[in-house]
Design a protein around this motif. Sequence first.
Motif, mmCIF file in Angstrom:
data_model
loop_
_atom_site.group_PDB
_atom_site.id
_atom_site.type_symbol
_atom_site.label_atom_id
_atom_site.label_comp_id
_atom_site.label_asym_id
_atom_site.label_seq_id
_atom_site.Cartn_x
_atom_site.Cartn_y
_atom_site.Cartn_z
ATOM 1 N N LEU A 435 43.928 67.101 39.860
ATOM 2 C CA LEU A 435 43.317 65.953 40.517
ATOM 3 C C LEU A 435 42.489 66.350 41.739
ATOM 4 N N HIS A 439 36.491 71.438 40.651
ATOM 5 C CA HIS A 439 35.812 71.045 39.416
ATOM 6 C C HIS A 439 35.990 69.552 39.149
ATOM 7 N N THR A 440 37.186 69.045 39.354
ATOM 8 C CA THR A 440 37.434 67.614 39.153
ATOM 9 C C THR A 440 36.644 66.788 40.157
ATOM 10 N N GLN A 441 36.658 67.197 41.419
ATOM 11 C CA GLN A 441 35.927 66.467 42.444
ATOM 12 C C GLN A 441 34.431 66.440 42.171
ATOM 13 N N ASN A 443 33.033 66.540 39.142
ATOM 14 C CA ASN A 443 32.677 65.986 37.833
ATOM 15 C C ASN A 443 33.299 64.636 37.506
ATOM 16 N N PHE A 444 34.225 64.137 38.361
ATOM 17 C CA PHE A 444 35.022 62.989 37.907
ATOM 18 C C PHE A 444 34.197 61.730 37.685
ATOM 19 N N LYS A 445 33.083 61.573 38.405
ATOM 20 C CA LYS A 445 32.313 60.343 38.262
ATOM 21 C C LYS A 445 31.697 60.204 36.869
ATOM 22 N N ALA A 447 32.713 62.360 34.141
ATOM 23 C CA ALA A 447 33.485 63.099 33.144
ATOM 24 C C ALA A 447 33.916 62.234 31.970
ATOM 25 N N HIS A 450 33.173 55.060 30.923
ATOM 26 C CA HIS A 450 33.862 53.983 31.626
ATOM 27 C C HIS A 450 33.380 52.630 31.123
#
Length: 514
Positions: A435, A439-441, A443-445, A447, A450
Motif C-alpha cells: 500500500l 510503485h503503488t503511490q 500508479n494507484f490512480k 492502476a 473505476h
Amino acid sequence: MTEQRTRRRVRGGGGAARRAERTAVRIEAAKYIERNIPNLEMLDEAALQIIEHNAETVLEEIGVNFVDNPEALEIWRKAGAMIDGERVRIPRGLARKLCETAPSKFTQHARNPERNVEIGGDSLVLAPVYGPPFVRDAEGGRRYATMEDFTKFVKLGYMSKYLHHSGGTVCEPTDVPVNKRHLDMLLTHMLYSDKPFMGSVTEPSRAQDSVEMCEILFGKDFVQENTVMTSLINVNSPLTFDSIMMGAMEIYARNNQACILSPFIVGGAMSPVSVMGTLTQVLAECLAGIAYSQLIRPGAPVIFGCFVTSIDMNSGAPTFGTPEATQILNGAGQLARRLNLPFRSGGGLCGSKLPDAQAAYETAHTHNAALFGGVNFMLHACGWLEGGLVASFEKFVMDADQLGILHRLAAGVPTDENAQAMGAIAEVGPGGHFLGCEHTQSNFKEAFWHTDLLDYKPFETWEEEGARDTVALATARVAKLLTDYQQPALDPEIAQKLQAYVQAKKDSTPDSFL
C-alpha cells in the motif's frame, strides 16, 4: 482522450483547489477502442469454407428477392444475375467479386473533429440503443417515447465518456408525426451532441433529407468527399430486400455515406435453428446486399452486419445472451474479416423487462462476445431493454458505465518495466504490504478501472446512505448527467439554417402518423 472542463468559482488555497478539482463538471470523451488483443476465432477453416460454399449455392440456386424495385432488378440483370420476376439469382462468385470495391475501413467524421471515429480494422466504435417505441425510467415506468425523451437520451450519450457515437433513433418519439420526426431527431443529434450520428432509413426521401441536413452542417463538398453518417439497413430475412430499405441505401451509397447492411434474424423463425445454417443465410444476405451497394457506387462505405438472436420455443419470444448467439456473432465476424469488411454486431442486448440481474447477465455476455468477436461497430451498446422494445434511462447509464471495462480489456496487458513492478516486489520483500510502496503511490490512480456508478463502500456506509440498489444509483446518475449537461458550441448561422430547413420541410407537407 479529450476533455472539456468548466470550473466553478472557489476560494484560493490548496484544499479549496483540490475540492474544486473533484467537483468540477467534466465532459470526457474516450477515443474509439483500438484493440491490442486477438480476436476469438471460433470456427476452423473447414467450417468457414463450408459456410462460404453453401452461401454461394443459396445465391445461385435459391436466390434473393428485391421486391417493388424494378430499378434494382435491372441493375442486377446488367451485372450478370438471372432475374425471374422479383427473384435475383447471382452466379457463384459474382457477389463476392463486387464486394471487393467496398473499403476495409473508413472514417466517419463528426462536427467536432476530435470525435471522428474509424470503423474497421482493429477498432471498436460504441453507439447507443436504436429503435424502441417505449421508454422506461424509475419515475414514470414504461410509456411511449416522446421527443423530450429522445433529447434526454442524446444528452446522456454526449455526456457518456465511453460512448463514441450519438446513434440514430435512440427511441421513437411517438408525439411527432411519422413523416416529420426524422427531421427533429437529426436536428437534435446535430445541436445537442458533437459526436457522429446516423441518418434516417424509414423512407428514401428521409434519407435524402438526412444528406441535405448534413450538407448544411458540414458543407456540400465535404459530404460528397467524406463519410459523415453511418445508417442501418436491415434485410427482411429470410433473403428479401424491400424497396424502402434499399431505396434509402441507394441514396446513401450515391452520396458516399456508410450503410450497415444487416440481416435481422430471430433464429428458428427467420433462419434455421442451427448455427451453421444461420451463418450461411447471414453470409448470403450480406453478400447480396453489399454487392448491390457497390453496383450503385463502387467504393461506397459499408459494414457487414449481423443481428441474430434465438427464439424461445415455448413462448415464441426472442432470447439474448445465449451461447448460440455468441457462436453466430463470432462466426459472422470471421466471415466479415475474410471479406475484408468492417463488422457490426453485439450490443447491450437482453430480454428482461427491467434493468435487473437478467438484463445484466445477458448484456454482459453480449458485450464480451462483441469485444472478443472482432466487432467494429456496436449498435445498442447501452440502454436496450425488453428485446429492443424499450429504451431505459437507468440501463443506459448502467451499460455506459460498463463500457469502460471493454476499453480496459481491449488495451491488453502492459509488459513494460513499470508494469513488471520488480522494484515494488524488491522494496516490500517477504511479509510486507504494497500500500505504501513507491510503485503503488505512483500508479494507484490509474492502476485499476473505476466505476462511476456501482457501490463499493462498506456495508455500514452503504446502509447510512440509504441502502440504494443499482437502479437507484442509476436514477441518481441520470439526474446528475442531465444537470451537468452543457451544449457543445455550434456556429449560430449553421444552427439557424438547420432549424429553417426543418421548419420549411415540416410546413411543406401535412402531418401523417402512418
